[in-house]
Design a protein around this motif. Structure first.
Motif, PDB file in Angstrom:
ATOM      1  N   SER A 109      -5.738   4.442  -6.881  1.00  6.22           N
ATOM      2  CA  SER A 109      -5.608   5.874  -6.631  1.00  6.22           C
ATOM      3  C   SER A 109      -4.700   6.132  -5.433  1.00  6.22           C
ATOM      4  O   SER A 109      -4.524   5.255  -4.561  1.00  6.22           O
ATOM      5  CB  SER A 109      -6.990   6.490  -6.385  1.00  6.22           C
ATOM      6  OG  SER A 109      -7.574   5.933  -5.219  1.00  6.22           O
ATOM      7  N   LEU A 110      -4.126   7.319  -5.395  1.00  5.78           N
ATOM      8  CA  LEU A 110      -3.279   7.711  -4.276  1.00  5.78           C
ATOM      9  C   LEU A 110      -4.084   8.546  -3.299  1.00  5.78           C
ATOM     10  O   LEU A 110      -4.901   9.383  -3.708  1.00  5.78           O
ATOM     11  CB  LEU A 110      -2.070   8.516  -4.779  1.00  5.78           C
ATOM     12  CG  LEU A 110      -1.031   7.742  -5.597  1.00  5.78           C
ATOM     13  CD1 LEU A 110       0.011   8.697  -6.167  1.00  5.78           C
ATOM     14  CD2 LEU A 110      -0.339   6.677  -4.737  1.00  5.78           C
ATOM     15  N   ARG A 111      -3.841   8.301  -1.992  1.00  7.18           N
ATOM     16  CA  ARG A 111      -4.569   9.024  -0.963  1.00  7.18           C
ATOM     17  C   ARG A 111      -3.594   9.510   0.099  1.00  7.18           C
ATOM     18  O   ARG A 111      -2.715   8.757   0.536  1.00  7.18           O
ATOM     19  CB  ARG A 111      -5.622   8.119  -0.330  1.00  7.18           C
ATOM     20  CG  ARG A 111      -6.492   8.824   0.705  1.00  7.18           C
ATOM     21  CD  ARG A 111      -7.604   7.918   1.179  1.00  7.18           C
ATOM     22  NE  ARG A 111      -7.086   6.794   1.947  1.00  7.18           N
ATOM     23  CZ  ARG A 111      -7.799   5.710   2.263  1.00  7.18           C
ATOM     24  NH1 ARG A 111      -9.051   5.605   1.832  1.00  7.18           N
ATOM     25  NH2 ARG A 111      -7.276   4.733   2.975  1.00  7.18           N
ATOM     26  N   TRP A 112      -3.746  10.786   0.491  1.00 10.57           N
ATOM     27  CA  TRP A 112      -2.873  11.338   1.522  1.00 10.57           C
ATOM     28  C   TRP A 112      -3.266  10.793   2.898  1.00 10.57           C
ATOM     29  O   TRP A 112      -4.436  10.688   3.239  1.00 10.57           O
ATOM     30  CB  TRP A 112      -2.961  12.855   1.540  1.00 10.57           C
ATOM     31  CG  TRP A 112      -2.135  13.509   0.471  1.00 10.57           C
ATOM     32  CD1 TRP A 112      -2.576  14.052  -0.682  1.00 10.57           C
ATOM     33  CD2 TRP A 112      -0.721  13.670   0.500  1.00 10.57           C
ATOM     34  NE1 TRP A 112      -1.533  14.551  -1.421  1.00 10.57           N
ATOM     35  CE2 TRP A 112      -0.365  14.334  -0.709  1.00 10.57           C
ATOM     36  CE3 TRP A 112       0.281  13.311   1.398  1.00 10.57           C
ATOM     37  CZ2 TRP A 112       0.950  14.642  -1.034  1.00 10.57           C
ATOM     38  CZ3 TRP A 112       1.592  13.616   1.081  1.00 10.57           C
ATOM     39  CH2 TRP A 112       1.927  14.286  -0.121  1.00 10.57           C
TER      40      TRP A 112
ATOM     41  N   ARG B 204       0.800  -1.205   0.000  1.00  8.04           N
ATOM     42  CA  ARG B 204       0.000   0.000   0.000  1.00  8.04           C
ATOM     43  C   ARG B 204       0.853   1.284   0.000  1.00  8.04           C
ATOM     44  O   ARG B 204       0.389   2.329  -0.430  1.00  8.04           O
ATOM     45  CB  ARG B 204      -0.906   0.024   1.238  1.00  8.04           C
ATOM     46  CG  ARG B 204      -2.045  -0.983   1.130  1.00  8.04           C
ATOM     47  CD  ARG B 204      -3.047  -0.525   0.069  1.00  8.04           C
ATOM     48  NE  ARG B 204      -4.126  -1.472  -0.103  1.00  8.04           N
ATOM     49  CZ  ARG B 204      -4.170  -2.391  -1.084  1.00  8.04           C
ATOM     50  NH1 ARG B 204      -3.169  -2.468  -1.948  1.00  8.04           N
ATOM     51  NH2 ARG B 204      -5.189  -3.206  -1.200  1.00  8.04           N
ATOM     52  N   VAL B 205       2.062   1.214   0.510  1.00  6.39           N
ATOM     53  CA  VAL B 205       2.923   2.399   0.567  1.00  6.39           C
ATOM     54  C   VAL B 205       3.909   2.338  -0.599  1.00  6.39           C
ATOM     55  O   VAL B 205       4.759   1.437  -0.640  1.00  6.39           O
ATOM     56  CB  VAL B 205       3.670   2.487   1.900  1.00  6.39           C
ATOM     57  CG1 VAL B 205       4.500   3.769   1.945  1.00  6.39           C
ATOM     58  CG2 VAL B 205       2.702   2.445   3.068  1.00  6.39           C
TER      59      VAL B 205
ATOM     60  N   ALA C 148       7.791   5.006   1.090  1.00  5.18           N
ATOM     61  CA  ALA C 148       8.341   4.129   2.126  1.00  5.18           C
ATOM     62  C   ALA C 148       9.774   4.519   2.466  1.00  5.18           C
ATOM     63  O   ALA C 148      10.171   4.538   3.641  1.00  5.18           O
ATOM     64  CB  ALA C 148       8.274   2.666   1.666  1.00  5.18           C
ATOM     65  N   ALA C 149      10.554   4.825   1.469  1.00  5.71           N
ATOM     66  CA  ALA C 149      11.942   5.213   1.722  1.00  5.71           C
ATOM     67  C   ALA C 149      12.002   6.492   2.542  1.00  5.71           C
ATOM     68  O   ALA C 149      12.833   6.633   3.449  1.00  5.71           O
ATOM     69  CB  ALA C 149      12.662   5.392   0.388  1.00  5.71           C
ATOM     70  N   ARG C 150      11.128   7.437   2.241  1.00 10.47           N
ATOM     71  CA  ARG C 150      11.105   8.691   2.990  1.00 10.47           C
ATOM     72  C   ARG C 150      10.705   8.462   4.438  1.00 10.47           C
ATOM     73  O   ARG C 150      11.309   9.029   5.367  1.00 10.47           O
ATOM     74  CB  ARG C 150      10.142   9.669   2.302  1.00 10.47           C
ATOM     75  CG  ARG C 150      10.110  11.054   2.912  1.00 10.47           C
ATOM     76  CD  ARG C 150       9.373  12.032   2.006  1.00 10.47           C
ATOM     77  NE  ARG C 150       8.014  11.633   1.758  1.00 10.47           N
ATOM     78  CZ  ARG C 150       6.987  11.906   2.592  1.00 10.47           C
ATOM     79  NH1 ARG C 150       7.231  12.562   3.717  1.00 10.47           N
ATOM     80  NH2 ARG C 150       5.764  11.518   2.293  1.00 10.47           N
ATOM     81  N   LEU C 151       9.680   7.579   4.668  1.00 11.36           N
ATOM     82  CA  LEU C 151       9.248   7.276   6.034  1.00 11.36           C
ATOM     83  C   LEU C 151      10.334   6.552   6.817  1.00 11.36           C
ATOM     84  O   LEU C 151      10.593   6.849   7.999  1.00 11.36           O
ATOM     85  CB  LEU C 151       7.971   6.436   6.015  1.00 11.36           C
ATOM     86  CG  LEU C 151       6.672   7.184   5.689  1.00 11.36           C
ATOM     87  CD1 LEU C 151       5.528   6.201   5.498  1.00 11.36           C
ATOM     88  CD2 LEU C 151       6.330   8.163   6.797  1.00 11.36           C
ATOM     89  N   ASP C 152      10.986   5.561   6.193  1.00  7.00           N
ATOM     90  CA  ASP C 152      12.051   4.814   6.870  1.00  7.00           C
ATOM     91  C   ASP C 152      13.168   5.744   7.311  1.00  7.00           C
ATOM     92  O   ASP C 152      13.693   5.638   8.426  1.00  7.00           O
ATOM     93  CB  ASP C 152      12.618   3.738   5.933  1.00  7.00           C
ATOM     94  CG  ASP C 152      11.658   2.573   5.737  1.00  7.00           C
ATOM     95  OD1 ASP C 152      10.703   2.473   6.544  1.00  7.00           O
ATOM     96  OD2 ASP C 152      11.854   1.800   4.784  1.00  7.00           O
ATOM     97  N   THR C 153      13.543   6.683   6.434  1.00 10.87           N
ATOM     98  CA  THR C 153      14.619   7.626   6.773  1.00 10.87           C
ATOM     99  C   THR C 153      14.224   8.503   7.943  1.00 10.87           C
ATOM    100  O   THR C 153      15.011   8.749   8.858  1.00 10.87           O
ATOM    101  CB  THR C 153      14.941   8.499   5.555  1.00 10.87           C
ATOM    102  OG1 THR C 153      15.363   7.665   4.466  1.00 10.87           O
ATOM    103  CG2 THR C 153      16.055   9.493   5.872  1.00 10.87           C
TER     104      THR C 153
ATOM    105  N   TYR D  44       3.369  13.285   6.710  1.00 12.16           N
ATOM    106  CA  TYR D  44       2.337  13.025   5.713  1.00 12.16           C
ATOM    107  C   TYR D  44       2.949  12.136   4.636  1.00 12.16           C
ATOM    108  O   TYR D  44       4.100  12.329   4.220  1.00 12.16           O
ATOM    109  CB  TYR D  44       1.859  14.333   5.076  1.00 12.16           C
ATOM    110  CG  TYR D  44       1.026  15.200   5.996  1.00 12.16           C
ATOM    111  CD1 TYR D  44      -0.348  14.996   6.087  1.00 12.16           C
ATOM    112  CD2 TYR D  44       1.607  16.203   6.752  1.00 12.16           C
ATOM    113  CE1 TYR D  44      -1.124  15.792   6.928  1.00 12.16           C
ATOM    114  CE2 TYR D  44       0.844  16.990   7.592  1.00 12.16           C
ATOM    115  CZ  TYR D  44      -0.516  16.791   7.685  1.00 12.16           C
ATOM    116  OH  TYR D  44      -1.269  17.562   8.515  1.00 12.16           O
ATOM    117  N   PHE D  45       2.165  11.144   4.185  1.00  8.67           N
ATOM    118  CA  PHE D  45       2.638  10.297   3.091  1.00  8.67           C
ATOM    119  C   PHE D  45       1.423   9.803   2.325  1.00  8.67           C
ATOM    120  O   PHE D  45       0.281   9.926   2.793  1.00  8.67           O
ATOM    121  CB  PHE D  45       3.479   9.131   3.608  1.00  8.67           C
ATOM    122  CG  PHE D  45       2.740   8.177   4.494  1.00  8.67           C
ATOM    123  CD1 PHE D  45       2.201   6.995   3.991  1.00  8.67           C
ATOM    124  CD2 PHE D  45       2.548   8.452   5.846  1.00  8.67           C
ATOM    125  CE1 PHE D  45       1.504   6.117   4.811  1.00  8.67           C
ATOM    126  CE2 PHE D  45       1.855   7.595   6.662  1.00  8.67           C
ATOM    127  CZ  PHE D  45       1.326   6.408   6.154  1.00  8.67           C
TER     128      PHE D  45
END
Length: 697
Positions: free
Chosen positions: A103-106, A67-68, A73-78, A94-95
């Motif tokens: 579709s993409l959802r914030w 889902r990510v 995902a790379a930004r969240l892990d960092t 926010y991701f």
């Protein structure tokens, strides 16, 4: 996986409340992540946030990758790794997630990091929530803020433009402000045009950027099918909100605009005192439509420009009227003077609509003499100009009566004192005998004259002066000392008012030294020198008028009379006129000047005709043969009128107005002299072969 409300998902007591309770009502779930085992527990709401079915998540954080997206995902892990490393207690981010339908959802997550007594991170407890509405509201706010900023900038442009227009004095000043590229850019317009109403037509006076004008629209009728014409006719603004509307409404104009990629336009009437004086068009290439705020801003801009144009038009009308009045007070022309080259110039003040009292005059006197006058009446208004005109007349009259220079100045002072005015005037009067070069100077509170010598050195003539005209009579000090000096052939006398000398931040002596340097290095010809001095005054600017008179004495040898004939011609006596013509032709041939007989006869005939037509008395024509190194024939016509003749331009089919023009073309030199209560108009012809003959009459 824990169920909703499990202790594993409970948040710390000091966990901050959501800053926006309305957003807290959106879809939100919790999670607990054991960092030692790597197990992550999601509650049911968290599954909904990630759009996961329970069987699709195995308790490992890596399972969320479906889902990510990888870049999120790379930004969240960092971010999480950095928070664990630097000892932070919590984090938030926010991701975006990719929903089941693609579709993409914030989404937003907040995590609390639990550490042991040694500060080692053991678990993360937190929430995840749908941030779609929150960010949509944020985007809307940013868009609204951006629109507000655009309006603020537009309003600022109106304010800046209005401030710039406050300094505009002429119509051209207003045009320069409208055409300024920064103003067009800040308003968001791709181009701007402005036209003024003139005799039922609209003439374009401004365009920006250069070259954006549609060919054939420089001058258009108000009844033509153009948007600028329509807004002038209706006195209402016109907003064109799309290319389609423009093309349909104005098919005659639209083809010329297609290259500019215009998407919308605003045409504003420029109204002053309830009547249209012009119109302005703003054309855009990046917008469609106009909000109410946009329209109000543009209407304010149009109103400001219209008011400035009206002020500028009034200013120019009043200035033209004032300058016309002053020009009427100055001599219409300066007569040619035998033995001297003369140049006069006048420049109005650079600022203000009022006129000054500066003047010059050149007065032909009997016996080869000439009077040169320069003066300045106190004040800058029509009253100063009126006083100047009266002073010029009385000075000319007193000089022509034969009074000495000191008497001329004293009588002029008494005249001014007796006028119903509180004004005074400074004046400098020079009487020049061109045959001997003797110059007599009288100064009444005026600045000193200058002389340029043949070796190009320039010096200031120190003249002991008296009080200004009017004041000397007021205080009973009418004695004016006359200073005399000799003006050699080739030398130039300069008289001017203080507007040519005064400079900002400098005293009078500094200004005189600067003027002397300009004269020293200036052209030899007095006309070219006068132009240079006035050009320098123009560049320097200033708040005072400038009047200038230059007189350069030519090489001159006294001539003796070698022959003389004279004829009296009465009005209404054709036989006397015929006899005068025969006399002139016979005398010219007898003196050996037959080659120029036709020219001399024609010029003399014109002078006689003018005297008979424009005066009520007779004319006396005198012809003289003058001998010397350049032998000449001189024709003189005297009459009883003191009104001086002036050159006039004749129309193409006109039969009058050509007399003095013809004399000017035929003669080598001509001029006018005051004689008693009348005048003498004369002209001379160089005749190298002329001899002498017995006089007649």
């Amino acid at each position: 996986m824990a169920e909703r409300g499990a202790s594993a998902l409970s948040l710390p007591d000091d966990w901050p409340a959501h800053p926006n309770p309305i957003l807290a009502l959106n879809l939100m779930g919790g999670f607990a992540w054991d960092l030692d085992s790597g197990q992550m527990h999601l509650d049911a709401r968290a599954h909904e946030v990630f759009d996961l079915r329970p069987e699709e998540f195995d308790g490992q954080a890596e399972s969320l990758s479906q889902r990510v997206p990888p870049f999120e995902a790379a930004r969240l892990d960092t971010m999480v790794a950095q928070a664990l490393k630097d000892g932070s207690e919590n984090y938030g981010a926010y991701f975006r997630i990719r929903c089941r339908d693609g579709s993409l959802r914030w989404t937003h997550t907040q995590g609390y990091i639990g550490r042991d007594q040694n500060g080692r991170p053991r678990k993360i407890v937190g929430i995840v929530r749908d941030a779609t509405q929150e960010l949509a509201d944020s985007v809307a706010r940013r868009e609204q803020a951006a629109q507000d900023e655009v309006r603020r900038q537009q309003t600022n442009v109106v304010q800046v433009t209005t401030a710039a227009l406050a300094h505009a004095r002429t119509v051209q000043d207003v045009i320069d402000v409208v055409e300024a590229s920064q103003g067009i850019t800040h308003l968001g317009a791709a181009s701007v045009v402005m036209g003024l109403v003139e005799a039922g037509r609209i003439r374009l006076v401004a365009e920006g950027p250069e070259g954006s004008r549609v060919p054939g629209t420089h001058v258009t009728r108000i009844d033509e099918p153009y948007p600028m014409s329509e807004t002038v006719r209706t006195l209402a603004p016109l907003f064109i909100e799309s290319p389609e509307e423009f093309a349909a409404s104005y098919p005659k104009l639209w083809p010329g605009l297609t290259a500019l990629n215009i998407t919308s336009a605003a045409y504003l009437p420029l109204i002053a005192q309830a009547r249209p004086i012009g119109a302005m068009g703003l054309l855009y290439d990046d917008r469609r439509g106009f909000s109410d705020e946009d329209r109000n801003v543009l209407l304010a801009l149009g109103s400001s420009i219209a008011q400035s144009l009206q002020r500028a038009m009034f200013y120019e009308q009043e200035k033209d009227l004032a300058q016309g009045l002053q020009q009427a007070m100055l001599p219409r022309s300066i007569p040619s003077v035998s033995g001297a080259d003369i140049a006069v110039r006048y420049r109005a003040a650079s600022f203000g609509r009022d006129i000054g009292g500066d003047w010059y005059d050149l007065i032909p006197l009997p016996g080869g003499r000439v009077g040169a006058v320069i003066g300045d009446v106190q004040g800058h208004d029509t009253h100063a100009a009126a006083v100047m005109g009266q002073l010029r007349i009385v000075l000319r009259a007193y000089a022509a009566e034969g009074h000495t220079p000191a008497t001329v100045m004293a009588r002029a002072s008494v005249f001014l004192h007796e006028l119903d005015t509180d004004r005074f005037a400074t004046c400098l009067y020079a009487e020049v005998d061109l045959s001997t070069g003797v110059v007599q100077l009288v100064r009444a509170g005026h600045i000193d004259p200058l002389v340029r010598h043949t070796d190009r050195t320039c010096r200031r003539l120190t003249v002991e002066g008296g009080l200004p005209l009017g004041l000397s009579a007021e205080f009973g000090r009418l004695e004016y000392r006359v200073e005399a000096f000799e003006l050699d052939p080739g030398q130039t006398l300069l008289l001017c008012t203080d507007g040519l000398v005064e400079q900002p931040g400098a005293d009078l002596d500094d200004g005189m030294r600067a003027l002397m340097e300009l004269v020293r290095t200036g052209p030899d010809d007095v006309r070219d020198l006068a132009d240079r001095l006035i050009d320098e005054a123009e560049e320097r600017g200033g708040e005072d008028d400038v009047a200038l008179l230059l007189l350069s004495r030519r090489s001159h040898v006294a001539q003796r009379v070698g022959g003389r004939v004279q004829q009296h011609v009465a009005p209404g006596d054709p036989e006397a006129l015929t006899e005068a013509r025969h006399m002139i032709r016979a005398a010219v041939r007898a003196w050996g000047a037959g080659d120029r007989a036709d020219e001399i006869e024609l010029a003399a005939d014109e002078l006689i005709t003018n005297a008979l037509m424009h005066t009520e008395g007779a004319a006396v024509v005198t012809l003289r043969a003058l001998t010397g190194p350049d032998r000449r024939v001189r024709a003189e016509v005297e009459d009883s009128s003191s009104a001086l003749p002036r050159r006039r331009e004749a129309g193409e089919s006109g039969v009058s107005g050509r007399g003095l023009m013809l004399v000017d073309q035929l003669a080598d030199v001509w001029g006018v002299e005051a004689r008693g209560g009348g005048k003498c108009v004369w002209c001379e012809f160089v005749t190298p072969t002329a001899g002498t003959a017995a006089s007649r009459g």
